[in-house]
Design a protein around this motif. Structure first.
Motif, PDB file in Angstrom:
ATOM      1  N   LEU A 144       0.830  -1.210   0.000  1.00 53.82           N
ATOM      2  CA  LEU A 144       0.000   0.000   0.000  1.00 53.82           C
ATOM      3  C   LEU A 144       0.863   1.257   0.000  1.00 53.82           C
ATOM      4  O   LEU A 144       0.549   2.229  -0.700  1.00 53.82           O
ATOM      5  N   ALA A 145       1.929   1.234   0.795  1.00 50.39           N
ATOM      6  CA  ALA A 145       2.811   2.405   0.843  1.00 50.39           C
ATOM      7  C   ALA A 145       3.366   2.721  -0.543  1.00 50.39           C
ATOM      8  O   ALA A 145       3.386   3.882  -0.984  1.00 50.39           O
ATOM      9  N   CYS A 146       3.801   1.690  -1.255  1.00 51.95           N
ATOM     10  CA  CYS A 146       4.335   1.888  -2.600  1.00 51.95           C
ATOM     11  C   CYS A 146       3.242   2.377  -3.547  1.00 51.95           C
ATOM     12  O   CYS A 146       3.469   3.280  -4.363  1.00 51.95           O
ATOM     13  N   ALA A 147       2.054   1.772  -3.457  1.00 51.46           N
ATOM     14  CA  ALA A 147       0.956   2.147  -4.348  1.00 51.46           C
ATOM     15  C   ALA A 147       0.557   3.600  -4.158  1.00 51.46           C
ATOM     16  O   ALA A 147       0.335   4.329  -5.136  1.00 51.46           O
ATOM     17  N   ALA A 148       0.448   4.050  -2.908  1.00 50.54           N
ATOM     18  CA  ALA A 148       0.060   5.437  -2.644  1.00 50.54           C
ATOM     19  C   ALA A 148       1.152   6.411  -3.071  1.00 50.54           C
ATOM     20  O   ALA A 148       0.871   7.475  -3.633  1.00 50.54           O
ATOM     21  N   GLN A 181       2.732  -4.952  -8.312  1.00 48.32           N
ATOM     22  CA  GLN A 181       3.395  -3.916  -9.096  1.00 48.32           C
ATOM     23  C   GLN A 181       2.376  -2.850  -9.467  1.00 48.32           C
ATOM     24  O   GLN A 181       1.868  -2.816 -10.586  1.00 48.32           O
ATOM     25  N   PRO A 182       2.049  -1.963  -8.533  1.00 49.25           N
ATOM     26  CA  PRO A 182       1.043  -0.949  -8.798  1.00 49.25           C
ATOM     27  C   PRO A 182       1.496   0.037  -9.874  1.00 49.25           C
ATOM     28  O   PRO A 182       2.708   0.252 -10.067  1.00 49.25           O
ATOM     29  N   PRO A 183       0.554   0.663 -10.570  1.00 47.85           N
ATOM     30  CA  PRO A 183       0.927   1.667 -11.568  1.00 47.85           C
ATOM     31  C   PRO A 183       1.291   2.985 -10.915  1.00 47.85           C
ATOM     32  O   PRO A 183       0.876   3.273  -9.788  1.00 47.85           O
ATOM     33  N   ASP A 184       2.070   3.797 -11.637  1.00 44.77           N
ATOM     34  CA  ASP A 184       2.290   5.163 -11.174  1.00 44.77           C
ATOM     35  C   ASP A 184       1.182   6.050 -11.740  1.00 44.77           C
ATOM     36  O   ASP A 184       0.298   5.582 -12.470  1.00 44.77           O
ATOM     37  N   SER A 185       1.218   7.322 -11.400  1.00 45.79           N
ATOM     38  CA  SER A 185       0.126   8.221 -11.770  1.00 45.79           C
ATOM     39  C   SER A 185       0.012   8.403 -13.280  1.00 45.79           C
ATOM     40  O   SER A 185      -1.097   8.529 -13.819  1.00 45.79           O
ATOM     41  N   ILE A 186       1.146   8.388 -13.978  1.00 45.51           N
ATOM     42  CA  ILE A 186       1.115   8.570 -15.434  1.00 45.51           C
ATOM     43  C   ILE A 186       0.493   7.353 -16.110  1.00 45.51           C
ATOM     44  O   ILE A 186      -0.359   7.479 -16.994  1.00 45.51           O
ATOM     45  N   HIS A 210      13.521  -0.436  -2.979  1.00 46.56           N
ATOM     46  CA  HIS A 210      12.284  -0.379  -3.758  1.00 46.56           C
ATOM     47  C   HIS A 210      11.338   0.676  -3.209  1.00 46.56           C
ATOM     48  O   HIS A 210      10.703   1.418  -3.970  1.00 46.56           O
ATOM     49  N   LEU A 211      11.243   0.769  -1.890  1.00 47.24           N
ATOM     50  CA  LEU A 211      10.396   1.788  -1.267  1.00 47.24           C
ATOM     51  C   LEU A 211      10.832   3.182  -1.691  1.00 47.24           C
ATOM     52  O   LEU A 211      10.011   4.012  -2.108  1.00 47.24           O
ATOM     53  N   VAL A 212      12.120   3.439  -1.609  1.00 41.92           N
ATOM     54  CA  VAL A 212      12.654   4.758  -1.965  1.00 41.92           C
ATOM     55  C   VAL A 212      12.483   5.022  -3.456  1.00 41.92           C
ATOM     56  O   VAL A 212      12.155   6.144  -3.870  1.00 41.92           O
ATOM     57  N   ALA A 213      12.690   4.000  -4.286  1.00 39.82           N
ATOM     58  CA  ALA A 213      12.508   4.162  -5.728  1.00 39.82           C
ATOM     59  C   ALA A 213      11.067   4.519  -6.072  1.00 39.82           C
ATOM     60  O   ALA A 213      10.811   5.200  -7.076  1.00 39.82           O
ATOM     61  N   ASN A 214      10.127   4.092  -5.233  1.00 44.53           N
ATOM     62  CA  ASN A 214       8.710   4.411  -5.443  1.00 44.53           C
ATOM     63  C   ASN A 214       8.305   5.706  -4.762  1.00 44.53           C
ATOM     64  O   ASN A 214       7.111   5.997  -4.641  1.00 44.53           O
ATOM     65  N   LYS A 215       9.289   6.491  -4.287  1.00 41.90           N
ATOM     66  CA  LYS A 215       9.089   7.844  -3.761  1.00 41.90           C
ATOM     67  C   LYS A 215       8.528   7.879  -2.345  1.00 41.90           C
ATOM     68  O   LYS A 215       8.051   8.920  -1.884  1.00 41.90           O
ATOM     69  N   ALA A 216       8.560   6.736  -1.633  1.00 42.72           N
ATOM     70  CA  ALA A 216       8.232   6.740  -0.211  1.00 42.72           C
ATOM     71  C   ALA A 216       9.531   6.782   0.582  1.00 42.72           C
ATOM     72  O   ALA A 216      10.623   6.640   0.024  1.00 42.72           O
TER      73      ALA A 216
END
Length: 330
Positions: free
Chosen positions: A47-51, A313-318, A76-82
């Motif tokens: 969830l943290a990565c998805a958000a 593997q959640p999508p990013d906003s784009i 991976h967490l940091v790469a996903n901007k968390a």
């Protein structure tokens, strides 16, 4: 173990953070040849990565191990901007062995003496006190005795400090040695939730009757009467129901070729949380009600995209925007 003096500083610019208290582990997926493929996982971690991928300002509270798996989870967490919020632990990373049957996962967990349980309540409360109030999300294995005692203390402190409490029920009965005690603990934690998400399987395990997509509004009424202001109920491939205040909507899930459903619910709820904090509807019920249809559709599409991939593997906003109708791009 961490001490208050070791707690990492919180950036001063954070205004509406989503902080996650929960497990970060390796999903070891059973392969047809009998080998195990390790994938990053843990419902709150997912969830943290998805958000964060949707642009929310996300912090992950529980420590990561200093082992190889912990390093991978952290990177991976940091790469996903968390971002991580507590120092790392010398204890090993927790493992989950995942068996897939027609794309549906079942789990076996190794949860004793592991890094994500290596935290002190006082450290977490100190972090909460140092940050502007936002959303504190928890649930899943954090609600399992005896861990739930620590979590209840953290949640109670967060509520006193003005944080909104998000809970994903996400029951894992096969991990529990005492399932009735686990269910009682989940109910105790859920009673403190402002926002709550549950799947049809969760509701059945909690003893609800007539758990069906058609009966979603009646099922949600229980949680609304208990004090929740926002409730999401998911029904797998059928779709999901979302209620904000007195307004509600339910919609069918997009038709896709499912690879597996690992992390689908985490992606769904992470999308909801991100949508609410990013559109200034965290505390504005009226504006959240106005976005209700959009919030639900975005979450369903995000979860569907995730299900076309192996593991979570959640999508990013784009990527999500590219799959949405033009009317839902805002």
């Amino acid at each position: 173990m961490t001490t208050p003096s070791q707690a990492l500083p919180v950036p001063a610019h954070v205004h509406t953070p989503v902080w996650v208290l929960g497990e970060a582990l390796m999903d070891c997926i059973s392969q047809p040849d009998g080998l195990l493929q390790p994938l990053l996982g843990g419902s709150p971690y997912n969830l943290a990565c998805a958000a964060a991928l949707q642009g929310a300002d996300v912090g992950f509270i529980n420590p990561f191990s200093t082992d190889v798996f912990g390093q991978s989870l952290l990177e991976h967490l940091v790469a996903n901007k968390a971002r991580p919020l507590l120092p790392r632990s010398a204890l090993p990373t927790s493992l989950a062995v995942v068996q897939l049957n027609h794309g549906q996962p079942s789990y076996g967990f190794y949860r004793e003496g592991i890094a994500d349980r290596d935290y002190q309540v006082a450290d977490v409360v100190a972090l909460l006190e140092a940050s502007p109030p936002g959303v504190l999300h928890t649930g899943s294995l954090m609600a399992m005795p005896p861990e739930h005692h620590k979590v209840l203390h953290v949640v109670a402190a967060a509520k006193r400090l003005g944080w909104i409490i998000s809970v994903d029920v996400n029951l894992r009965p096969r991990v529990a040695t005492d399932v009735p005690a686990y269910v009682r603990a989940v109910r105790e934690l859920a009673a403190l939730a402002d926002w709550l998400k549950a799947s049809d399987e969760d509701l059945e395990l909690l003893g609800f009757k007539d758990v069906s997509f058609a009966n979603a509004s009646t099922l949600a009424a229980h949680w609304m009467q208990q004090g929740c202001s926002r409730v999401a109920l998911t029904f797998g491939g059928q779709g999901a129901y979302l209620q904000v205040g007195s307004d509600r909507d339910q919609a069918a899930a997009p038709v896709i070729n499912v690879v597996d459903t690992v992390g689908a619910g985490d992606t769904f709820w992470g999308s909801c949380l991100a949508d609410w904090v990013l559109h200034d509807t965290m505390r504005d019920l009226t504006r959240a009600q106005e976005r209700l249809v959009n919030t639900l559709e975005r979450a369903l599409v995000a979860a569907a995209i995730n299900c076309t991939r192996e593991g979570c593997q959640p999508p990013d906003s784009i990527e999500l925007a590219a799959q949405l109708p033009a009317s839902l791009h805002f």
